[in-house]
Design a protein around this motif. Structure first.
Motif, PDB file in Angstrom:
ATOM      1  N   GLN A   1       0.814  -1.211   0.000  1.00  0.00           N
ATOM      2  CA  GLN A   1       0.000   0.000   0.000  1.00  0.00           C
ATOM      3  C   GLN A   1       0.849   1.263   0.000  1.00  0.00           C
ATOM      4  O   GLN A   1       0.566   2.236   0.697  1.00  0.00           O
ATOM      5  N   GLY A   2       1.900   1.244  -0.790  1.00  0.00           N
ATOM      6  CA  GLY A   2       2.750   2.416  -0.945  1.00  0.00           C
ATOM      7  C   GLY A   2       3.840   2.562   0.089  1.00  0.00           C
ATOM      8  O   GLY A   2       4.693   3.447  -0.037  1.00  0.00           O
ATOM      9  N   TYR A   3       3.838   1.753   1.127  1.00  0.00           N
ATOM     10  CA  TYR A   3       4.859   1.829   2.171  1.00  0.00           C
ATOM     11  C   TYR A   3       5.940   0.773   1.945  1.00  0.00           C
ATOM     12  O   TYR A   3       5.647  -0.365   1.576  1.00  0.00           O
ATOM     13  N   GLU A   4       7.192   1.156   2.174  1.00  0.00           N
ATOM     14  CA  GLU A   4       8.309   0.249   1.980  1.00  0.00           C
ATOM     15  C   GLU A   4       8.751  -0.341   3.319  1.00  0.00           C
ATOM     16  O   GLU A   4       8.832   0.363   4.331  1.00  0.00           O
ATOM     17  N   TYR A   5       9.061  -1.632   3.291  1.00  0.00           N
ATOM     18  CA  TYR A   5       9.488  -2.343   4.492  1.00  0.00           C
ATOM     19  C   TYR A   5      10.803  -3.078   4.232  1.00  0.00           C
ATOM     20  O   TYR A   5      10.984  -3.695   3.172  1.00  0.00           O
ATOM     21  N   ALA A   6      11.711  -2.992   5.194  1.00  0.00           N
ATOM     22  CA  ALA A   6      12.939  -3.785   5.165  1.00  0.00           C
ATOM     23  C   ALA A   6      12.668  -5.087   5.895  1.00  0.00           C
ATOM     24  O   ALA A   6      12.053  -5.096   6.970  1.00  0.00           O
ATOM     25  N   ILE A   7      13.096  -6.198   5.322  1.00  0.00           N
ATOM     26  CA  ILE A   7      12.857  -7.519   5.895  1.00  0.00           C
ATOM     27  C   ILE A   7      14.180  -8.270   5.993  1.00  0.00           C
ATOM     28  O   ILE A   7      14.944  -8.339   5.029  1.00  0.00           O
ATOM     29  N   ARG A   8      14.448  -8.812   7.163  1.00  0.00           N
ATOM     30  CA  ARG A   8      15.567  -9.740   7.319  1.00  0.00           C
ATOM     31  C   ARG A   8      15.003 -11.059   7.818  1.00  0.00           C
ATOM     32  O   ARG A   8      14.244 -11.094   8.791  1.00  0.00           O
ATOM     33  N   TYR A   9      15.400 -12.117   7.137  1.00  0.00           N
ATOM     34  CA  TYR A   9      14.840 -13.457   7.379  1.00  0.00           C
ATOM     35  C   TYR A   9      15.997 -14.427   7.594  1.00  0.00           C
ATOM     36  O   TYR A   9      16.772 -14.708   6.675  1.00  0.00           O
ATOM     37  N   TRP A  10      16.133 -14.907   8.823  1.00  0.00           N
ATOM     38  CA  TRP A  10      17.193 -15.861   9.166  1.00  0.00           C
ATOM     39  C   TRP A  10      16.639 -17.287   9.181  1.00  0.00           C
ATOM     40  O   TRP A  10      15.469 -17.503   9.544  1.00  0.00           O
ATOM     41  N   ALA A  11      17.481 -18.251   8.824  1.00  0.00           N
ATOM     42  CA  ALA A  11      17.143 -19.668   8.918  1.00  0.00           C
ATOM     43  C   ALA A  11      18.255 -20.365   9.692  1.00  0.00           C
ATOM     44  O   ALA A  11      19.425 -20.317   9.303  1.00  0.00           O
ATOM     45  N   VAL A  12      17.878 -21.000  10.808  1.00  0.00           N
ATOM     46  CA  VAL A  12      18.832 -21.620  11.722  1.00  0.00           C
ATOM     47  C   VAL A  12      18.690 -23.137  11.664  1.00  0.00           C
ATOM     48  O   VAL A  12      17.593 -23.671  11.870  1.00  0.00           O
ATOM     49  N   SER A  13      19.779 -23.841  11.376  1.00  0.00           N
ATOM     50  CA  SER A  13      19.775 -25.302  11.468  1.00  0.00           C
ATOM     51  C   SER A  13      19.905 -25.665  12.943  1.00  0.00           C
ATOM     52  O   SER A  13      21.006 -25.821  13.479  1.00  0.00           O
ATOM     53  N   ASP A  14      18.777 -25.790  13.610  1.00  0.00           N
ATOM     54  CA  ASP A  14      18.764 -25.914  15.067  1.00  0.00           C
ATOM     55  C   ASP A  14      19.182 -27.305  15.530  1.00  0.00           C
ATOM     56  O   ASP A  14      20.001 -27.442  16.433  1.00  0.00           O
ATOM     57  N   THR A  15      18.598 -28.354  14.959  1.00  0.00           N
ATOM     58  CA  THR A  15      18.973 -29.747  15.233  1.00  0.00           C
ATOM     59  C   THR A  15      18.925 -30.505  13.914  1.00  0.00           C
ATOM     60  O   THR A  15      18.640 -29.932  12.867  1.00  0.00           O
ATOM     61  N   ASP A  16      19.169 -31.828  13.983  1.00  0.00           N
ATOM     62  CA  ASP A  16      19.141 -32.645  12.766  1.00  0.00           C
ATOM     63  C   ASP A  16      17.760 -32.690  12.129  1.00  0.00           C
ATOM     64  O   ASP A  16      17.635 -33.000  10.937  1.00  0.00           O
ATOM     65  N   THR A  17      16.728 -32.405  12.903  1.00  0.00           N
ATOM     66  CA  THR A  17      15.368 -32.485  12.374  1.00  0.00           C
ATOM     67  C   THR A  17      14.575 -31.193  12.578  1.00  0.00           C
ATOM     68  O   THR A  17      13.370 -31.181  12.352  1.00  0.00           O
ATOM     69  N   ARG A  18      15.221 -30.131  12.991  1.00  0.00           N
ATOM     70  CA  ARG A  18      14.525 -28.880  13.269  1.00  0.00           C
ATOM     71  C   ARG A  18      15.234 -27.708  12.602  1.00  0.00           C
ATOM     72  O   ARG A  18      16.464 -27.580  12.686  1.00  0.00           O
ATOM     73  N   VAL A  19      14.449 -26.864  11.966  1.00  0.00           N
ATOM     74  CA  VAL A  19      14.946 -25.609  11.402  1.00  0.00           C
ATOM     75  C   VAL A  19      14.114 -24.479  11.979  1.00  0.00           C
ATOM     76  O   VAL A  19      12.879 -24.545  11.984  1.00  0.00           O
ATOM     77  N   LEU A  20      14.782 -23.457  12.486  1.00  0.00           N
ATOM     78  CA  LEU A  20      14.091 -22.276  12.989  1.00  0.00           C
ATOM     79  C   LEU A  20      14.238 -21.138  11.986  1.00  0.00           C
ATOM     80  O   LEU A  20      15.351 -20.881  11.496  1.00  0.00           O
TER      81      LEU A  20
ATOM     82  N   MET B   1      11.919 -13.894  11.147  1.00  0.00           N
ATOM     83  CA  MET B   1      11.766 -12.774  10.229  1.00  0.00           C
ATOM     84  C   MET B   1      11.424 -11.500  10.985  1.00  0.00           C
ATOM     85  O   MET B   1      10.537 -11.487  11.830  1.00  0.00           O
ATOM     86  N   VAL B   2      12.136 -10.432  10.671  1.00  0.00           N
ATOM     87  CA  VAL B   2      11.866  -9.116  11.243  1.00  0.00           C
ATOM     88  C   VAL B   2      11.478  -8.180  10.105  1.00  0.00           C
ATOM     89  O   VAL B   2      12.224  -8.037   9.126  1.00  0.00           O
ATOM     90  N   VAL B   3      10.310  -7.562  10.231  1.00  0.00           N
ATOM     91  CA  VAL B   3       9.805  -6.628   9.220  1.00  0.00           C
ATOM     92  C   VAL B   3       9.648  -5.267   9.864  1.00  0.00           C
ATOM     93  O   VAL B   3       8.882  -5.103  10.827  1.00  0.00           O
ATOM     94  N   LEU B   4      10.365  -4.263   9.349  1.00  0.00           N
ATOM     95  CA  LEU B   4      10.308  -2.907   9.881  1.00  0.00           C
ATOM     96  C   LEU B   4      10.205  -1.907   8.727  1.00  0.00           C
ATOM     97  O   LEU B   4      10.677  -2.183   7.615  1.00  0.00           O
ATOM     98  N   PRO B   5       9.624  -0.757   8.971  1.00  0.00           N
ATOM     99  CA  PRO B   5       9.641   0.290   7.946  1.00  0.00           C
ATOM    100  C   PRO B   5      11.078   0.646   7.584  1.00  0.00           C
ATOM    101  O   PRO B   5      11.975   0.612   8.438  1.00  0.00           O
TER     102      PRO B   5
END
Length: 210
Positions: A162-181, A184-188
């Protein structure tokens, strides 16, 4: 500015057999001759069985729920932020929303019941997946992506709604052999200092791709 809502839809044992101990006097066995006039039998080669992955239950455990709820510590436990969470068939999702900051933070603990490798994550974080994750925005552009030696991944986006710009940082963490975390942080875009503050508090080992 406005209040926006964000929704996230998401979507490898070989058994070893011991050989019998050899006898003191080895015996050489000769194959029996085939009957006269008969064709020799072809040797039958037995193909080894393929190893099957050992899988666990798909459903998140209470430990998964606790891990997701406590991952950010007290960082977002302020009056500015409102937290909600859900438990689905294969993940735990936690979101924080701030009307004052016009921002959203989203964490998801994903269960890979049969495990995963880096190539699986490469395939998981593809354009189709990003279109689902960022589907609430009018447009988005991947500005940078990187990872460190520990396998922590970071994707940086610029999104418009809607006309507003947002910066997004999205991390992916290999937490365990069967889990990924994923986190995501979304800010103007007008809040770069706050983004750096949150990035350093959450992932000081990889705050940005610069």
């Amino acid at each position: 500015m406005k209040k926006f809502l964000f929704s996230f839809v998401i979507i490898f044992l070989l058994a070893a057999c011991g050989s019998p101990a050899p006898s003191d006097t080895p015996t050489l066995l000769q194959p029996s001759p085939a009957p006269e006039g008969s064709e020799p039998e072809a040797e039958t080669l037995l193909e080894p069985e393929s190893a099957e992955p050992v899988c666990i239950a798909l459903e998140p455990t209470q430990a998964d729920i606790d891990r997701a709820l406590n991952f950010a510590g007290k960082l977002f436990e302020t009056p500015d932020w409102e937290r909600t969470y859900t438990v689905s068939e294969d993940s735990v999702s936690v979101s924080w929303y701030s009307e004052n900051l016009i921002s959203i933070v989203f964490l998801e603990a994903l269960v890979f019941p049969c495990g995963y490798e880096d190539l699986d994550l490469d395939a998981f974080f593809n354009l189709e997946n990003w279109q689902i994750i960022l589907g609430n925005y009018q447009s988005f552009q991947l500005e940078a992506e990187c990872r460190n030696d520990s396998g922590l991944r970071l994707y940086e986006f610029l999104a418009v709604d809607q006309g507003y710009e947002y910066a997004i940082r999205y991390w992916a963490v290999s937490d365990t052999d069967t889990r990924v975390l994923t986190f995501m942080v979304v800010l103007p875009v007008e809040s770069p200092d706050l983004m750096e503050e949150y990035a350093y508090a959450l992932f000081p080992q990889l705050t940005s791709c610069e």
